[in-house]
Motif scaffolding. Sequence first.
Motif, PDB file in Angstrom:
ATOM      1  N   TRP A  84      73.448 -24.222  34.623  1.00 20.66           N
ATOM      2  CA  TRP A  84      74.534 -23.906  35.557  1.00 20.66           C
ATOM      3  C   TRP A  84      75.798 -24.413  34.918  1.00 20.66           C
ATOM      4  O   TRP A  84      75.956 -25.618  34.725  1.00 20.66           O
ATOM      5  CB  TRP A  84      74.261 -24.603  36.898  1.00 20.66           C
ATOM      6  CG  TRP A  84      75.235 -24.292  37.986  1.00 20.66           C
ATOM      7  CD1 TRP A  84      76.074 -25.176  38.602  1.00 20.66           C
ATOM      8  CD2 TRP A  84      75.438 -23.029  38.641  1.00 20.66           C
ATOM      9  NE1 TRP A  84      76.787 -24.537  39.589  1.00 20.66           N
ATOM     10  CE2 TRP A  84      76.422 -23.224  39.627  1.00 20.66           C
ATOM     11  CE3 TRP A  84      74.886 -21.753  38.480  1.00 20.66           C
ATOM     12  CZ2 TRP A  84      76.866 -22.184  40.456  1.00 20.66           C
ATOM     13  CZ3 TRP A  84      75.332 -20.718  39.295  1.00 20.66           C
ATOM     14  CH2 TRP A  84      76.304 -20.941  40.269  1.00 20.66           C
ATOM     15  N   THR A  85      76.650 -23.508  34.523  1.00 18.82           N
ATOM     16  CA  THR A  85      77.814 -23.952  33.761  1.00 18.82           C
ATOM     17  C   THR A  85      79.062 -23.143  34.092  1.00 18.82           C
ATOM     18  O   THR A  85      78.972 -21.945  34.350  1.00 18.82           O
ATOM     19  CB  THR A  85      77.530 -23.863  32.242  1.00 18.82           C
ATOM     20  OG1 THR A  85      78.657 -24.368  31.537  1.00 18.82           O
ATOM     21  CG2 THR A  85      77.271 -22.443  31.784  1.00 18.82           C
ATOM     22  N   PRO A  86      80.200 -23.794  34.104  1.00 22.29           N
ATOM     23  CA  PRO A  86      81.435 -23.033  34.265  1.00 22.29           C
ATOM     24  C   PRO A  86      81.715 -22.249  32.988  1.00 22.29           C
ATOM     25  O   PRO A  86      81.487 -22.755  31.899  1.00 22.29           O
ATOM     26  CB  PRO A  86      82.498 -24.103  34.488  1.00 22.29           C
ATOM     27  CG  PRO A  86      81.928 -25.355  33.933  1.00 22.29           C
ATOM     28  CD  PRO A  86      80.442 -25.241  33.999  1.00 22.29           C
ATOM     29  N   TYR A  89      80.914 -19.286  37.436  1.00 22.73           N
ATOM     30  CA  TYR A  89      79.788 -20.189  37.233  1.00 22.73           C
ATOM     31  C   TYR A  89      78.598 -19.364  36.803  1.00 22.73           C
ATOM     32  O   TYR A  89      78.229 -18.402  37.484  1.00 22.73           O
ATOM     33  CB  TYR A  89      79.526 -21.012  38.500  1.00 22.73           C
ATOM     34  CG  TYR A  89      80.605 -22.037  38.602  1.00 22.73           C
ATOM     35  CD1 TYR A  89      80.454 -23.278  38.022  1.00 22.73           C
ATOM     36  CD2 TYR A  89      81.844 -21.712  39.138  1.00 22.73           C
ATOM     37  CE1 TYR A  89      81.490 -24.191  38.001  1.00 22.73           C
ATOM     38  CE2 TYR A  89      82.885 -22.618  39.132  1.00 22.73           C
ATOM     39  CZ  TYR A  89      82.698 -23.855  38.549  1.00 22.73           C
ATOM     40  OH  TYR A  89      83.725 -24.745  38.505  1.00 22.73           O
ATOM     41  N   LYS A 104      81.103 -22.338  42.810  1.00 22.86           N
ATOM     42  CA  LYS A 104      80.493 -23.391  42.007  1.00 22.86           C
ATOM     43  C   LYS A 104      79.350 -24.094  42.724  1.00 22.86           C
ATOM     44  O   LYS A 104      78.532 -24.780  42.118  1.00 22.86           O
ATOM     45  CB  LYS A 104      81.547 -24.392  41.556  1.00 22.86           C
ATOM     46  CG  LYS A 104      82.246 -25.127  42.681  1.00 22.86           C
ATOM     47  CD  LYS A 104      83.224 -26.130  42.089  1.00 22.86           C
ATOM     48  CE  LYS A 104      84.110 -26.716  43.195  1.00 22.86           C
ATOM     49  NZ  LYS A 104      85.070 -27.649  42.659  1.00 22.86           N
ATOM     50  N   GLU A 105      79.305 -23.958  44.032  1.00 20.48           N
ATOM     51  CA  GLU A 105      78.264 -24.625  44.799  1.00 20.48           C
ATOM     52  C   GLU A 105      77.006 -23.773  44.939  1.00 20.48           C
ATOM     53  O   GLU A 105      76.067 -24.150  45.618  1.00 20.48           O
ATOM     54  CB  GLU A 105      78.771 -24.944  46.214  1.00 20.48           C
ATOM     55  CG  GLU A 105      80.077 -25.684  46.271  1.00 20.48           C
ATOM     56  CD  GLU A 105      79.897 -27.189  46.128  1.00 20.48           C
ATOM     57  OE1 GLU A 105      78.745 -27.640  46.044  1.00 20.48           O
ATOM     58  OE2 GLU A 105      80.917 -27.899  46.088  1.00 20.48           O
ATOM     59  N   PHE A 128      74.555 -22.879  43.138  1.00 14.90           N
ATOM     60  CA  PHE A 128      73.398 -22.971  42.251  1.00 14.90           C
ATOM     61  C   PHE A 128      72.085 -22.630  42.931  1.00 14.90           C
ATOM     62  O   PHE A 128      71.317 -21.795  42.454  1.00 14.90           O
ATOM     63  CB  PHE A 128      73.282 -24.360  41.607  1.00 14.90           C
ATOM     64  CG  PHE A 128      72.015 -24.523  40.814  1.00 14.90           C
ATOM     65  CD1 PHE A 128      71.921 -24.005  39.530  1.00 14.90           C
ATOM     66  CD2 PHE A 128      70.890 -25.130  41.359  1.00 14.90           C
ATOM     67  CE1 PHE A 128      70.750 -24.118  38.805  1.00 14.90           C
ATOM     68  CE2 PHE A 128      69.703 -25.236  40.638  1.00 14.90           C
ATOM     69  CZ  PHE A 128      69.638 -24.724  39.357  1.00 14.90           C
ATOM     70  N   TYR A 129      71.803 -23.270  44.060  1.00 10.49           N
ATOM     71  CA  TYR A 129      70.489 -23.065  44.682  1.00 10.49           C
ATOM     72  C   TYR A 129      70.315 -21.617  45.143  1.00 10.49           C
ATOM     73  O   TYR A 129      69.247 -21.027  45.012  1.00 10.49           O
ATOM     74  CB  TYR A 129      70.282 -24.029  45.847  1.00 10.49           C
ATOM     75  CG  TYR A 129      70.004 -25.437  45.380  1.00 10.49           C
ATOM     76  CD1 TYR A 129      68.770 -25.776  44.852  1.00 10.49           C
ATOM     77  CD2 TYR A 129      70.993 -26.414  45.443  1.00 10.49           C
ATOM     78  CE1 TYR A 129      68.502 -27.063  44.401  1.00 10.49           C
ATOM     79  CE2 TYR A 129      70.748 -27.710  44.989  1.00 10.49           C
ATOM     80  CZ  TYR A 129      69.498 -28.032  44.473  1.00 10.49           C
ATOM     81  OH  TYR A 129      69.238 -29.301  44.011  1.00 10.49           O
TER      82      TYR A 129
END
Lengths: 227, 610
Positions: B388-390, B403, B425-426, B428-429
């Motif tokens: 997970w990367t910007p 992201y 950015k939040e 991920f899940y």
Amino acid sequence: MEDNLPAVPGGAQRHSVTLTRPVQTLRVKMVLLGSSGVGKSSLALRFSKNELRSTSPTVGCAYLTSVVHLSDVTLRFEIWDTAGQEKYHSVTPLYYRGAHAALLVYDISKRETFIRAQLWLKELEKQYIPGSTVIWLVGNKCDLDQDRQVSVQDGLGLANERGLFFTETSALSGDQVNELLLAIAHRVYECIGVQQGGLSEWQEMPLVNVHHRHTFNPFASCCKVGP
Amino acid sequence: MERDSHQDGAVQSVDTYDPPSETILPADTLATSLSLLGNHTFPDLLEGNSVAVEKEKSADLHLSDVTPKEQGLNEEISSNQVKKLETAKTENSECQSNESSQPEDRETEDGDMDNDRSDSGEFVVTMLAKAKLEEQGIGVKGRSSPLLEAGTQESPAFMSHRDEDVTADSWRKHRKHVFVLSEAGKPIYSRYGSEEALSSTMGVMMALVSFVQSGDNIIRSVYSEEHTMVFLQKGPLVLVCVSSSRQSEQQLRGELLYVYYQIISMLTQASISRIFEHKKNYDLRRLLAGSEKILDGLLNLVDSDPSFLLAAVHCLPLASSLRDTLSQILQKAITPNLVFSILIAKNQLLTIVQEKTVIEDTRLEPADVHLLLNLIGASSAFQAGEIWTPICLPLFNPDCYFYAYISYLDPPECTVCLLLLSTDKEAFYAVAECKRKIEEAMVAQNSLSLIAKAQSYSVSQVGVSDLRHFMYKPFDVPDNYRQLTQFTSPEMEAPYSSDEEKMRLLDLYRYMHSRIHSTSRPLKLIYHVAERETLLAWVTSKFELYTCFSPLVTKACAITAITKLLRWIKKEEDRLFIRYPPKYSTTPNPSKSSRIFLNPLLTLVGLDRH
């Protein structure tokens, strides 16, 4: 982030091969912090798959999982292996927010990484609520004893002073790596797991289609199988 | 590799950018010399090419400052033009005798250009360059053999690039050096050798840049007998390429632009400007630490992968039904703020699905895809887990981050890679959950084993005996011209199976490309008899085509072959290209997504316009 996933009681037992015992599985968010090149990714890979691989610098953050069985509970570690490179520092809080365990990793053969770890500690202390995060100071690369620049006493001293746990490991040889994870598991469970709302329960694949469940093994993915 | 004795013949001309004289340069309109080939011999798909020049322009790598004067698509052919074309041909035939088999025919155009563009500062700059560069050992001495270098010497040297002795001959003999420095003259990146060791060299480069700048001018390039030195200034960064590859200045500048974009993709343009506004002599290496490999990887790809030259993406040939299935799988696994879902196998695109509103306003540029592919290819770190990367897509929006969720679907082989780009950015899940769904659907449909069977094709499938290789880039992939520019090309097979030979063929293509896209005298069609093969390049309003034939082919044969080839591509295009990229809609709550953005600027490009 954690709030997004609703905890369904009993969901864990449903289709898990590892969970033959009727025990709870709790989610533990663990983050690895430290300078570039201290071996965070190698440690994470050891935790998750007990493998060793030469890695290139992490891009952003890698997410791995590892399952630890304790006597009366199973902990599913969600490991956030952050990049040590400075360019990612602005986004690192994204990864360590809400972590139950934080590993501050340094390289015993490089003094500056030890100093850097203390900066990370300051950074963490700004964010966390005492008692909600187990912070562990990890001196990695203890196989490089001949080039040691940070003594065991230095590490212990800092840990005692700031109320941290301390271990020296070698991701290269695997020395103390499993012990470390197990110790963290115990600590996290003792310190946080017993608190009300400390750890949320984990359930595999809440959205799995019933009819695919038999053909699809969710554990086929490398990242989800515990050791 | 024999040493060149003309060490002092160093800098021959300095090409500076001078706005007034630039506009005087006549855009030499050499129209498609269809008469030469015979228009009637070409199939239907070539006719009615009223679709205009803009597309060619947009396909041109966004070299805004160096975009060639677009040739008018003027179909009438004057005898003069035909003559020129033939001149070009004879010129090329002459170089058969040239040992190096390197295309050599800058003479005429370059002469013109120099007269037009250089100004009174030339002499001083030349002297400065000559003196300092010799002292520093850059580029002016030693004849390198580009072909040998790229093929055999590169790989063993790869591991120790940073430790290379910059005073050694071997360092000077590298085919292509790339340097990045800040306006304060601080080294940021060098392809070979450590930046510290090169700080004085980079200081001289900065002196050249500033000297020309002080005369209200911009330095663009320096030509010496063996090397071309190209400068590119982008914001607070100065990029310099010193090349003995005989590529055109324009191509080299395009490559520098890729390097710039790759830096932007990691840091964003806005933050680079902010940093340097704040502190002029900031050491940007602090922020790029750990990313040198990504830049190294990019430069190796630029040298070995024609996608960069053509500014188009290469997708893996796949039965259209399988590609559709994959697209549908991606289309179903969505979450709010997801904007691109990309499936990659063997470093080539399988399919790409986009958020509806994104594609309406802008399109994904090939260069952005190249940067993403390079990022994935250059870092083995992705194989460990889910990433997970910007990441910034510089051509989409240079100032803000996406992201990226990156995960391989087939560990431990790690050939099929999923890339999901979100603006949140939040997320991920939520995005990781999309991957589970995709994984599950692919298992259910047995997609992975089908993908594993997919491979590039052989030129023999075209069924034209003299045809050895080709690159075909259509401008109008049907129905929706706003889609990703693609090209197709078969595997390079014998005699182009060794790295050296591959590079030689690519160099020939680069040469053809530079002739076609020449700023001073663009061509529509070139028939080039090289030493060991015959090449034909042809650009129309509908496509750009480069073909390579065995040396004994006749012109008539080549024409027939191209007709056949175009028919074959037409027949196979569903398999060769991503034809109808599907879309999805994931922004049910536009106001929310704009809040989540790191930088609200992205709303400007229309993500939130509903």
